[in-house]
Design a protein around this motif. Sequence first.
Motif, PDB file in Angstrom:
ATOM      1  N   ASP A  95     -30.465   4.854  27.755  1.00 48.44           N
ATOM      2  CA  ASP A  95     -31.529   5.909  27.900  1.00 48.44           C
ATOM      3  C   ASP A  95     -31.388   6.461  29.352  1.00 48.44           C
ATOM      4  O   ASP A  95     -31.497   5.960  30.424  1.00 48.44           O
ATOM      5  CB  ASP A  95     -32.806   5.086  28.017  1.00 48.44           C
ATOM      6  CG  ASP A  95     -33.947   6.195  28.014  1.00 48.44           C
ATOM      7  OD1 ASP A  95     -33.645   7.513  28.324  1.00 48.44           O
ATOM      8  OD2 ASP A  95     -35.196   6.008  28.266  1.00 48.44           O
ATOM      9  N   ARG A 144     -32.936  14.223  29.345  1.00 48.14           N
ATOM     10  CA  ARG A 144     -33.097  12.592  29.120  1.00 48.14           C
ATOM     11  C   ARG A 144     -32.676  12.388  27.797  1.00 48.14           C
ATOM     12  O   ARG A 144     -32.784  13.149  26.749  1.00 48.14           O
ATOM     13  CB  ARG A 144     -34.473  12.295  29.342  1.00 48.14           C
ATOM     14  CG  ARG A 144     -34.634  10.919  29.043  1.00 48.14           C
ATOM     15  CD  ARG A 144     -36.176  10.416  29.076  1.00 48.14           C
ATOM     16  NE  ARG A 144     -36.564   9.216  28.630  1.00 48.14           N
ATOM     17  CZ  ARG A 144     -37.461   8.431  28.410  1.00 48.14           C
ATOM     18  NH1 ARG A 144     -38.809   9.117  28.512  1.00 48.14           N
ATOM     19  NH2 ARG A 144     -37.622   7.224  27.961  1.00 48.14           N
ATOM     20  N   GLY A 145     -32.204  10.931  27.582  1.00 47.46           N
ATOM     21  CA  GLY A 145     -32.056  10.515  26.189  1.00 47.46           C
ATOM     22  C   GLY A 145     -31.053   9.484  25.924  1.00 47.46           C
ATOM     23  O   GLY A 145     -30.271   8.906  26.891  1.00 47.46           O
ATOM     24  N   TYR A 172     -33.960  15.215  18.618  1.00 49.35           N
ATOM     25  CA  TYR A 172     -34.506  15.547  19.700  1.00 49.35           C
ATOM     26  C   TYR A 172     -35.970  15.762  19.872  1.00 49.35           C
ATOM     27  O   TYR A 172     -36.512  16.158  18.814  1.00 49.35           O
ATOM     28  CB  TYR A 172     -33.769  16.661  20.521  1.00 49.35           C
ATOM     29  CG  TYR A 172     -32.437  16.342  21.087  1.00 49.35           C
ATOM     30  CD1 TYR A 172     -31.910  16.409  22.172  1.00 49.35           C
ATOM     31  CD2 TYR A 172     -31.334  16.393  20.040  1.00 49.35           C
ATOM     32  CE1 TYR A 172     -30.521  16.484  22.741  1.00 49.35           C
ATOM     33  CE2 TYR A 172     -29.991  16.176  20.307  1.00 49.35           C
ATOM     34  CZ  TYR A 172     -29.754  16.225  21.783  1.00 49.35           C
ATOM     35  OH  TYR A 172     -28.226  15.993  21.929  1.00 49.35           O
ATOM     36  N   CYS A 272     -35.739  15.773  25.226  1.00 47.08           N
ATOM     37  CA  CYS A 272     -35.081  14.373  25.448  1.00 47.08           C
ATOM     38  C   CYS A 272     -34.449  14.372  24.029  1.00 47.08           C
ATOM     39  O   CYS A 272     -34.860  14.426  22.857  1.00 47.08           O
ATOM     40  CB  CYS A 272     -36.250  13.610  25.584  1.00 47.08           C
ATOM     41  SG  CYS A 272     -35.814  11.880  25.487  1.00 47.08           S
ATOM     42  N   TYR A 274     -34.085  11.444  21.632  1.00 48.42           N
ATOM     43  CA  TYR A 274     -34.757  10.331  21.160  1.00 48.42           C
ATOM     44  C   TYR A 274     -34.241   9.414  20.087  1.00 48.42           C
ATOM     45  O   TYR A 274     -34.612   8.269  19.936  1.00 48.42           O
ATOM     46  CB  TYR A 274     -36.150  10.564  21.117  1.00 48.42           C
ATOM     47  CG  TYR A 274     -36.585  11.106  19.744  1.00 48.42           C
ATOM     48  CD1 TYR A 274     -37.205  10.096  18.734  1.00 48.42           C
ATOM     49  CD2 TYR A 274     -36.405  12.292  19.221  1.00 48.42           C
ATOM     50  CE1 TYR A 274     -37.476  10.539  17.533  1.00 48.42           C
ATOM     51  CE2 TYR A 274     -36.584  12.506  18.026  1.00 48.42           C
ATOM     52  CZ  TYR A 274     -37.111  11.792  17.121  1.00 48.42           C
ATOM     53  OH  TYR A 274     -37.663  12.105  15.809  1.00 48.42           O
ATOM     54  N   GLU A 299     -40.962   8.635  20.390  1.00 42.75           N
ATOM     55  CA  GLU A 299     -41.022  10.276  20.687  1.00 42.75           C
ATOM     56  C   GLU A 299     -42.317  10.701  21.461  1.00 42.75           C
ATOM     57  O   GLU A 299     -42.673  11.603  22.168  1.00 42.75           O
ATOM     58  CB  GLU A 299     -40.844  10.977  19.579  1.00 42.75           C
ATOM     59  CG  GLU A 299     -41.909  10.807  18.227  1.00 42.75           C
ATOM     60  CD  GLU A 299     -41.443  11.429  17.151  1.00 42.75           C
ATOM     61  OE1 GLU A 299     -42.299  12.078  16.606  1.00 42.75           O
ATOM     62  OE2 GLU A 299     -40.246  11.447  16.734  1.00 42.75           O
ATOM     63  N   ASP A 301     -44.341   9.447  23.669  1.00 47.52           N
ATOM     64  CA  ASP A 301     -44.257   9.299  24.970  1.00 47.52           C
ATOM     65  C   ASP A 301     -43.644  10.297  26.089  1.00 47.52           C
ATOM     66  O   ASP A 301     -44.119  10.353  27.227  1.00 47.52           O
ATOM     67  CB  ASP A 301     -43.712   7.851  25.349  1.00 47.52           C
ATOM     68  CG  ASP A 301     -44.433   6.772  24.804  1.00 47.52           C
ATOM     69  OD1 ASP A 301     -45.428   6.869  24.214  1.00 47.52           O
ATOM     70  OD2 ASP A 301     -43.831   5.332  24.738  1.00 47.52           O
ATOM     71  N   PHE A 302     -42.870  11.074  25.565  1.00 47.27           N
ATOM     72  CA  PHE A 302     -41.964  11.942  26.470  1.00 47.27           C
ATOM     73  C   PHE A 302     -42.816  12.903  27.226  1.00 47.27           C
ATOM     74  O   PHE A 302     -42.831  13.017  28.554  1.00 47.27           O
ATOM     75  CB  PHE A 302     -40.942  12.701  25.547  1.00 47.27           C
ATOM     76  CG  PHE A 302     -39.949  11.597  24.956  1.00 47.27           C
ATOM     77  CD1 PHE A 302     -39.536  10.461  25.603  1.00 47.27           C
ATOM     78  CD2 PHE A 302     -39.555  11.775  23.763  1.00 47.27           C
ATOM     79  CE1 PHE A 302     -38.975   9.459  24.815  1.00 47.27           C
ATOM     80  CE2 PHE A 302     -38.921  10.815  22.982  1.00 47.27           C
ATOM     81  CZ  PHE A 302     -38.470   9.649  23.649  1.00 47.27           C
TER      82      PHE A 302
END
Length: 307
Positions: A95, A144-145, A172, A272, A274, A299, A301-302
């Motif tokens: 991550d 991020r990801g 994503y 992100c 994910y 997903e 939470d982002f």
Amino acid sequence: MKTITINQNDAGQRLDKFLIKFLPAMPKSMVYKMLRKKRVKLGKKALSAQDVLQAGDVLCLYINDEFFKPEEAKIPIMTNPPTVIYEDENILICDKPAGQPAHGEGDSLLSSVISYLYQKGEYDPAKEQSFRPALSNRLDRNTRGLVMATKNAEALRALNQAVKEGKIQKSYVAVTIGIWKKKKGRLEGYLLSDDSQNLVRIATKETPGAKLSITEYEVIQEKDNLSLLRITLLTGRKHQIRVQCSAAGHPLLGDTKYGAPKDARFSYQALCAYQLSFTMNDSTGPLAKVAGKTISLPEEDFFSSLF
């Protein structure tokens, strides 16, 4: 004359590609000159650039000693351990946080992966002739990801081939500005990259250098003139999601490069990667343990602070 034995991580690659990595002090043009002059042999047989190496091959290199001066192996130092989401003996999936570059020296994801594997005893640069752990996909610095890394050359070849053949689906989540009229759809167009400015633009029609780009999206939440999207890439182009959402009139929150206004909540694009879905059915080989699996981050939470 120097002899070297090809190991498992050297095998399966063309001779010229191996020599370019094995002899970093030698200019590429000279590597090909040495091959033309038959200075590289397997036993008594002179080899050519396109010959594929096998584990156990003993190469005889009739090349000046100056090109074999060993470079001091750089011992990686763990400064920022990677967040490992999945790992087996061949690959690991990390991550990557927003703000960290995928490649490069210093605090890149690749550097942290190499440090991690070195400290685990799974990689030692002093024992390798041409192989170095590598990433098989990349994300923009501020995205991020999930990023895939490989521990050996066989896994690297297999993972790169799976990516090339579209056997790994990437999904994503993103926050875009505005409310979409169509809550689910497909964005298609031709993207033209301007590397000098690190920008991508939409071409109105197929033009030389432009690449077809296909993005599927679904709106999953809306609030305060913001939309949370789940996005699946059917092609993998530079800045694909960012430029296509912007062209549709909904730039990503924080993505000032592609038309979003400055926002105190995000100084970079709200994007992100994910999920990775491995659609191959391989039961053997370096990807057997991930075949048919989906590796995900949660997903919801982002961008929970926005919704």
